[in-house]
Design a protein around this motif. Structure first.
Motif, PDB file in Angstrom:
ATOM      1  N   GLN A  82       0.948  -1.268   0.047  1.00  0.00           N
ATOM      2  CA  GLN A  82      -0.065   0.108  -0.088  1.00  0.00           C
ATOM      3  C   GLN A  82       0.783   1.426   0.009  1.00  0.00           C
ATOM      4  OE1 GLN A  82      -2.462  -0.110   3.626  1.00  0.00           O
ATOM      5  NE2 GLN A  82      -4.155   0.565   2.352  1.00  0.00           N
ATOM      6  N   GLU A  83       1.767   1.204   0.901  1.00  0.00           N
ATOM      7  CA  GLU A  83       2.926   2.322   1.073  1.00  0.00           C
ATOM      8  C   GLU A  83       3.652   2.605  -0.023  1.00  0.00           C
ATOM      9  OE1 GLU A  83       2.489   4.902   3.038  1.00  0.00           O
ATOM     10  OE2 GLU A  83       0.790   3.813   4.017  1.00  0.00           O
ATOM     11  N   LEU A  84       4.014   1.535  -0.689  1.00  0.00           N
ATOM     12  CA  LEU A  84       4.944   1.709  -1.891  1.00  0.00           C
ATOM     13  C   LEU A  84       4.239   2.235  -3.049  1.00  0.00           C
ATOM     14  CD1 LEU A  84       7.403  -1.336  -1.893  1.00  0.00           C
ATOM     15  CD2 LEU A  84       7.735   1.007  -0.841  1.00  0.00           C
ATOM     16  N   HIS A  85       2.956   1.644  -3.283  1.00  0.00           N
ATOM     17  CA  HIS A  85       2.088   2.206  -4.445  1.00  0.00           C
ATOM     18  C   HIS A  85       1.610   3.738  -4.205  1.00  0.00           C
ATOM     19  CE1 HIS A  85       1.871  -1.275  -6.918  1.00  0.00           C
ATOM     20  NE2 HIS A  85       1.799  -1.987  -5.799  1.00  0.00           N
ATOM     21  N   ARG A  86       1.285   3.986  -3.001  1.00  0.00           N
ATOM     22  CA  ARG A  86       1.078   5.354  -2.610  1.00  0.00           C
ATOM     23  C   ARG A  86       1.944   6.327  -3.028  1.00  0.00           C
ATOM     24  NH1 ARG A  86      -1.830   4.592   2.944  1.00  0.00           N
ATOM     25  NH2 ARG A  86      -3.870   4.247   2.207  1.00  0.00           N
ATOM     26  N   ALA A  87       3.384   5.934  -2.663  1.00  0.00           N
ATOM     27  CA  ALA A  87       4.372   6.745  -3.039  1.00  0.00           C
ATOM     28  C   ALA A  87       4.841   6.623  -4.613  1.00  0.00           C
ATOM     29  CB  ALA A  87       5.581   6.244  -2.331  1.00  0.00           C
ATOM     30  N   GLY A  88       4.284   5.982  -5.271  1.00  0.00           N
ATOM     31  CA  GLY A  88       4.354   5.991  -6.622  1.00  0.00           C
ATOM     32  C   GLY A  88       5.754   5.236  -7.074  1.00  0.00           C
ATOM     33  N   ASN A 249      -3.863  -7.289  -4.623  1.00  0.00           N
ATOM     34  CA  ASN A 249      -3.933  -6.167  -5.662  1.00  0.00           C
ATOM     35  C   ASN A 249      -4.301  -4.741  -5.000  1.00  0.00           C
ATOM     36  OD1 ASN A 249      -3.133  -5.481  -8.238  1.00  0.00           O
ATOM     37  ND2 ASN A 249      -3.925  -7.430  -8.915  1.00  0.00           N
ATOM     38  N   ILE A 250      -3.866  -4.405  -4.009  1.00  0.00           N
ATOM     39  CA  ILE A 250      -4.169  -3.098  -3.161  1.00  0.00           C
ATOM     40  C   ILE A 250      -3.852  -1.931  -4.505  1.00  0.00           C
ATOM     41  CG2 ILE A 250      -1.840  -2.981  -2.341  1.00  0.00           C
ATOM     42  CD1 ILE A 250      -5.515  -1.687  -1.031  1.00  0.00           C
ATOM     43  N   ALA A 251      -2.758  -2.328  -5.197  1.00  0.00           N
ATOM     44  CA  ALA A 251      -2.494  -1.217  -6.370  1.00  0.00           C
ATOM     45  C   ALA A 251      -3.510  -0.607  -6.893  1.00  0.00           C
ATOM     46  CB  ALA A 251      -1.458  -1.738  -7.214  1.00  0.00           C
ATOM     47  N   ARG A 252      -4.427  -1.234  -7.398  1.00  0.00           N
ATOM     48  CA  ARG A 252      -5.574  -0.633  -7.993  1.00  0.00           C
ATOM     49  C   ARG A 252      -6.465   0.144  -7.384  1.00  0.00           C
ATOM     50  NH1 ARG A 252      -6.293  -6.039 -10.291  1.00  0.00           N
ATOM     51  NH2 ARG A 252      -5.345  -6.239 -12.409  1.00  0.00           N
TER      52      ARG A 252
END
Ligand SMILES: Cc1cc2nc3c(=O)[nH]c(=O)nc-3n(C[C@H](O)[C@H](O)[C@H](O)COP(=O)(O)OP(=O)(O)OC[C@H]3O[C@@H](n4cnc5c(N)ncnc54)[C@H](O)[C@@H]3O)c2cc1C
Length: 392
Positions: A82-88, A249-252
């Motif tokens: 979640q955090e890595l995706h949030r940070a892009g 798949n929290i990325a989506r």
């Protein structure tokens, strides 16, 4: 119901954020998902970051430490993702999450020692040789043939839609080793060196004018039998080993939340500037906001099944189908709301200030409902395995 972190997870989340701030963000960065897209050219920075993740075992958080993983719990992996995706920030090296866990679970010690460390270090690139021109959704009907000849298999046939084959050093490939057995039981899983004589790669350029996938042809390609993962003719069951880390798949959901937030900001600013977005389109944004909350809940459901030691099945299909279809609806809404300004590949003006890239999202989300199992196949799984409805 309100979802919140336990005190331990809260601490873990703070640690991940601290790590991201120290190692990924730069002063003045706009810290969102698209930043990564814009930095595609900055390969060195990307690799440095992935090396840092690897040092911590965070590239393969579910793996045992002795193979370079971090032995993380399901919920810790979820928060990390979640955090890595949030940070892009990039989260993985290409195909690592597909082939890595398969070798980890089904490979011999020699295969693990040979392939896992260079994979984590990013020294080798992999591609997935599953789909064929006549075998996509019905993958078990695949025809690429491998015949045993001494210590080798001799492979003949064709794969298609092979992402990254033009840059790959290795391919993990499903081949037919027993044409007379029932279709699921005559398949083997091999690791094929892409430099082997007889391999040829032909590019396929996609709708967005990008070369990502390819056709790959095999003419009498010799693959040492020691490169087979698992037993001969049991490759189907090896191939269905999927990734642990990204199943939720929290990325989506993270990406959808960012898109809705940006759209809402844009619509507010248009109203402030005396050029309000039409009521119909404002309602569309509200609908996408509701759907984004549903998408988040579906991700939570998947991870909660995993955290209880279960294997998400219907839940994973619901999440994949809903999230990928939502990504397309969001792109359409971005197109509607931003109008002409959003039609450029890179948005301009107020849309750009809000980092909305409608045209780009519109094109790049087209394959979302096809790749990794089409929406129809997900609906079949939900109907039959999930709800016990009759087939046919
Ligand atoms: C961006 C992208 C990257 C990809 N990368 C790779 C890769 O690296 N390696 C790889 O091996 N593959 C890759 N693929 C291929 C992907 O796995 C297949 O495209 C996918 O499984 C669908 O198979 P197909 O294209 O053969 O379509 P088909 O299976 O021919 O399906 C055609 C249509 O029929 C529908 N359909 C089929 N069967 C049923 C059914 N039983 N019930 C209802 N409807 C049905 C499908 O939903 C679809 O709409 C990639 C695909 C995309 C889009």
């Amino acid at each position: 119901m309100r979802f919140s972190d336990s005190p331990e997870l809260e601490q873990w989340r703070a640690a991940v954020r601290g790590f991201v701030d120290a190692n990924w963000r730069r002063p003045g960065d706009v810290t969102d998902f698209d930043e990564f897209n814009e930095l595609e050219g900055d390969e060195a920075r990307r690799q440095r970051w992935l090396d840092k993740l690897a040092e911590n075992g965070w590239l393969a958080p579910a793996w045992p430490k002795k193979y370079g993983g971090a032995d993380m719990s399901v919920l810790e992996q979820f928060v990390l993702s979640q955090e890595l995706h949030r940070a892009g920030a990039p989260v993985s090296r290409q195909m690592l999450n597909l082939v890595g866990p398969t070798i980890m679970l089904h490979g011999t010690d020699e295969q693990k020692a040979e392939h896992l460390p260079p994979m984590l270090r990013g020294e080798v690139a992999w591609c997935q040789g599953f789909s064929e021109p006549g075998s996509g959704s019905d993958l078990a009907s695949l025809q690429t043939r491998a015949v045993r000849d001494g210590d080798d298999y001799v492979v003949n046939g064709q794969k298609i839609w092979t992402s990254g084959a033009h840059k790959a050093d290795w391919m993990f490939i499903l081949v037919r080793t027993d044409p007379d057995a029932p279709k699921h039981r005559g398949i083997s899983y091999l690791l094929l060196d892409m430099k082997s004589p007889g391999v040829s790669v032909r590019p396929l350029v996609n709708l967005a004018d990008t070369h990502i996938f390819n056709e790959v042809f095999f003419e009498d390609v010799r693959v040492p039998a020691r490169n087979r993962i698992g037993e001969e003719n049991r490759g189907w069951y090896v191939g269905t080993t999927t990734l642990d880390f990204e199943r939720s798949n929290i990325a989506r959901a993270v990406q959808a939340r960012k898109s809705v937030d940006r759209l809402a900001g844009y619509v507010r600013d248009r109203a402030k500037g005396g050029n309000p977005v039409s009521a119909d389109y404002r309602i569309e944004v509200a609908e996408r906001a509701v759907e984004t909350s549903i998408c988040e809940l579906l991700s939570f459901e998947v991870v909660s099944v995993q955290a209880r030691g279960g294997v998400p099945n219907m839940e994973a299909s619901m999440n994949k189908m809903y999230g990928s279809e939502l990504s397309q609806r969001l792109a359409y809404t971005e197109m509607h709301v931003t109008g002409m300004a959003g039609q450029y590949r890179r948005a301009t003006g107020l849309a750009a200030e809000h980092r909305i890239q409608a045209a780009s999202d519109y094109m790049t989300t087209v394959p979302a409902t096809i790749a990794a199992g089409t929406s129809e196949i997900q609906r079949n799984i939900i109907a039959t395995r999930g709800l016990g409805l009759p087939r046919g």
